[in-house]
Motif scaffolding. Structure first.
Motif, PDB file in Angstrom:
ATOM      1  N   LEU A  39       0.815  -1.203   0.000  1.00 30.57           N
ATOM      2  CA  LEU A  39       0.000   0.000   0.000  1.00 30.57           C
ATOM      3  C   LEU A  39       0.854   1.260   0.000  1.00 30.57           C
ATOM      4  N   ALA A  40       2.174   1.108   0.207  1.00 27.78           N
ATOM      5  CA  ALA A  40       3.090   2.246   0.114  1.00 27.78           C
ATOM      6  C   ALA A  40       3.640   2.410  -1.293  1.00 27.78           C
ATOM      7  N   LEU A  41       3.331   1.470  -2.179  1.00 28.91           N
ATOM      8  CA  LEU A  41       3.906   1.521  -3.521  1.00 28.91           C
ATOM      9  C   LEU A  41       3.332   2.657  -4.361  1.00 28.91           C
ATOM     10  N   ALA A  42       2.115   3.086  -4.052  1.00 28.87           N
ATOM     11  CA  ALA A  42       1.563   4.249  -4.767  1.00 28.87           C
ATOM     12  C   ALA A  42       2.395   5.487  -4.442  1.00 28.87           C
ATOM     13  N   TRP A  43       2.803   5.624  -3.168  1.00 30.93           N
ATOM     14  CA  TRP A  43       3.672   6.736  -2.786  1.00 30.93           C
ATOM     15  C   TRP A  43       5.018   6.630  -3.505  1.00 30.93           C
ATOM     16  N   ALA A  44       5.549   5.407  -3.579  1.00 31.98           N
ATOM     17  CA  ALA A  44       6.815   5.200  -4.282  1.00 31.98           C
ATOM     18  C   ALA A  44       6.687   5.558  -5.759  1.00 31.98           C
ATOM     19  N   PHE A 228      15.246   7.857  -3.444  1.00 33.93           N
ATOM     20  CA  PHE A 228      16.014   6.816  -2.765  1.00 33.93           C
ATOM     21  C   PHE A 228      15.134   6.051  -1.766  1.00 33.93           C
ATOM     22  N   SER A 229      14.307   6.789  -1.027  1.00 37.83           N
ATOM     23  CA  SER A 229      13.411   6.145  -0.062  1.00 37.83           C
ATOM     24  C   SER A 229      12.390   5.256  -0.775  1.00 37.83           C
ATOM     25  N   ALA A 230      11.919   5.714  -1.942  1.00 38.49           N
ATOM     26  CA  ALA A 230      10.967   4.915  -2.728  1.00 38.49           C
ATOM     27  C   ALA A 230      11.594   3.595  -3.157  1.00 38.49           C
ATOM     28  N   LEU A 231      12.880   3.609  -3.507  1.00 38.58           N
ATOM     29  CA  LEU A 231      13.576   2.366  -3.869  1.00 38.58           C
ATOM     30  C   LEU A 231      13.586   1.396  -2.695  1.00 38.58           C
ATOM     31  N   GLY A 232      13.761   1.915  -1.484  1.00 39.57           N
ATOM     32  CA  GLY A 232      13.723   1.054  -0.306  1.00 39.57           C
ATOM     33  C   GLY A 232      12.368   0.430  -0.090  1.00 39.57           C
ATOM     34  N   ASN A 233      11.288   1.209  -0.327  1.00 39.00           N
ATOM     35  CA  ASN A 233       9.931   0.665  -0.198  1.00 39.00           C
ATOM     36  C   ASN A 233       9.691  -0.463  -1.198  1.00 39.00           C
ATOM     37  N   GLY A 290       0.024  14.173  -4.505  1.00 37.11           N
ATOM     38  CA  GLY A 290      -0.346  14.139  -3.089  1.00 37.11           C
ATOM     39  C   GLY A 290      -0.614  12.739  -2.566  1.00 37.11           C
ATOM     40  N   THR A 291      -0.106  11.723  -3.226  1.00 34.10           N
ATOM     41  CA  THR A 291      -0.338  10.344  -2.803  1.00 34.10           C
ATOM     42  C   THR A 291       0.150  10.136  -1.375  1.00 34.10           C
ATOM     43  N   PRO A 292      -0.714   9.622  -0.468  1.00 33.01           N
ATOM     44  CA  PRO A 292      -0.285   9.399   0.920  1.00 33.01           C
ATOM     45  C   PRO A 292       0.655   8.202   1.029  1.00 33.01           C
ATOM     46  N   GLY A 293       1.364   8.110   2.150  1.00 31.43           N
ATOM     47  CA  GLY A 293       2.306   7.020   2.358  1.00 31.43           C
ATOM     48  C   GLY A 293       1.657   5.655   2.352  1.00 31.43           C
ATOM     49  N   ASN A 294       0.405   5.577   2.808  1.00 30.14           N
ATOM     50  CA  ASN A 294      -0.368   4.340   2.793  1.00 30.14           C
ATOM     51  C   ASN A 294      -1.771   4.707   2.342  1.00 30.14           C
TER      52      ASN A 294
END
Length: 464
Positions: A39-44, A228-233, A290-294
């Motif tokens: 569910l965090a992949l949309a943010w990524a 970089f943080s998105a790559l970690g997700n 504006g995609t949320p983290g989850n």
């Protein structure tokens, strides 16, 4: 006839015949991989944009499939079909690479397992709070103040895990794993479905081929850190190396385990990639920059409130099961070590029968005390650092290069005796080096994000 005396009921290593198959192995993979991190992949995707986002997910899936198949071939040593079984990832590293690598692997592997249980505690509690918030917003309006402390929910989640952690055997978790896998599909499809409905209704937000643009709302350096943080997700969402040998050790022996596991890898990773692209792509299309983290706990959706709440119920159920799937290998290695160190200790090795009505079990006091203490510590850490995206990115970064790429590549080179500086050797080392750079970048970005949040919020006072 007693099982121990009947050879027909034993596997080649003298243990009772394993009964796992392609379906159960795929179920375990999906339980671990299709976590709330999906569910965090949309943010990524919002940080990367359409083209880099889709390409990155496909690359991670391809690398994972290749290296997990290598890991499957290393289950037995030295021959992948007839060799001696390696019951854990660490044991395989020791067999192929020796003692120094064995220690290095163990420190990363079990550190990662411990970190994942903390992450699951964070995720489970956030979803419990989100259920209450969904009801609050429905009753009081979308602009109402509906923030609640995570701590009571983390404590409740921890108490439940204390009881479940007393399950002594990974093999007895198939029912819990199956239930968790089913719910993972539930919340993934709810998140994707709500995103799709938003797009169809014409309420989707503008998106970009290369993510959120640099401007007044985002500096160039901030965009790089978020990439970089998105790559970690994404890396975390691709990860199940920590339990792959626990899964393989459940497979029956009428067909080579490595072939069964390779089929399960294809099934699990294909399913994983489809869900990743659905959740990431549809979520980004719905919320844009504006995609949320989850997408379920960040309240991009308010209505239908009962469906948002149901999606979060599914997340909680999945976190309950996935926590145990990840924690049991850690429990087992500590208890095996204690057994080897103190083989004559009744406190460590003896079980005491307890019967309560129709229920009966054997209580081991060492297991009771150590596992309870572990869950308490993991819960306290989760309460201190309840930062969803940053913590997930850190977990993904820590495990990606060493566990998914470096050790499998080195074991493959040793097993196949690939000549140093040959073309294949060079390509494998290049893959490992590039993966190391990804891990370093994602870890740095996530630590930076956690540090910023810790200074922003008081410890144990975070409200969602």
């Amino acid at each position: 006839m007693d099982v121990e005396r009947d050879p027909s009921r034993l596997d080649d290593d003298g243990r009772v015949k394993r009964t796992g198959n392609l379906f159960t192995a795929t179920t375990h993979i999906i339980t671990v991989v299709v976590g709330a991190g999906v569910l965090a992949l949309a943010w990524a995707m919002a940080q990367l944009g359409w083209i880099p986002g889709i390409i990155t997910m496909l690359i991670f899936a391809s690398v994972s499939l290749y290296t997990y198949n290598i890991i499957a071939d290393c289950y037995r040593f030295p021959d992948p079909i007839t060799g001696k079984r390696n019951y854990s990832y660490m044991q395989a590293v020791n067999s192929y690479l020796g003692g120094t690598m064995h220690v290095f692997c163990g420190s990363i592997l079990y550190g990662k397992l411990a970190g994942v249980t903390v992450g699951y505690s964070i995720t489970g509690s956030l979803s419990l709070v989100a259920i209450k918030k969904a009801i609050c917003f429905h009753r009081k309006g979308h602009d109402a103040y509906c923030k609640f402390s995570n701590n009571p929910y983390m404590i409740g989640f921890g108490i439940l895990q204390v009881f479940l952690s007393q399950i002594p055997d990974f093999h007895k978790l198939t029912w819990l794993s199956t239930l968790a896998a089913a719910t993972s599909f539930g919340y993934a499809f709810i998140g994707s479905g709500l995103s799709l409905a938003t797009v169809i209704q014409g309420n989707g937000q503008p998106t970009h081929l290369f993510g959120k643009k640099i401007g007044p709302d985002q500096s160039e350096s901030e965009k790089i850190w978020k990439i970089f943080s998105a790559l970690g997700n994404i890396a975390l969402a691709s990860h199940f190396a920590t339990v792959i040998y626990d899964i393989m050790d459940t497979l029956r022996s009428d067909s080579p385990e490595n072939k069964q596991m390779k089929s399960a890898n294809v099934s699990g990773i294909t399913t994983m990639t489809i869900l990743f692209l659905l959740c990431g792509g549809l979520g980004y299309a719905a919320f844009g920059d504006g995609t949320p983290g989850n997408i379920l706990t960040g309240f991009g959706f308010y209505e239908p409130y009962w469906l948002v709440a149901l999606g979060n119920v599914f997340i909680v159920i999945h976190m309950v099961g996935a926590y145990q799937v990840m924690a049991q290998p850690l429990f087992r290695v500590i208890e095996m070590g204690a057994n080897m160190a103190w083989p004559s200790s009744d406190f460590i090795n003896k079980g005491y029968p307890i019967k309560m009505g129709f229920l009966s079990c054997h209580v081991n006091f060492f297991r009771l005390i150590w596992r309870t203490a572990y869950v308490i510590v993991a819960t306290v850490l989760a309460m201190a650092m309840p930062f969803f995206n940053e913590f997930l990115a850190l977990l993904g970064a820590v495990g990606f290069w060493p566990l998914i790429v470096f050790f499998p590549v080195q074991m493959h080179i040793a097993q196949k005796q690939i000549k140093r500086l040959s073309l294949k050797w060079c390509m494998l080392q290049l893959l490992s080096f590039v993966s190391f750079l990804v891990t370093a970048a994602a870890a740095t970005a996530s630590i930076r994000g956690i540090s910023k949040n810790i200074t922003k919020y008081k410890l144990f006072m975070y409200k969602q």
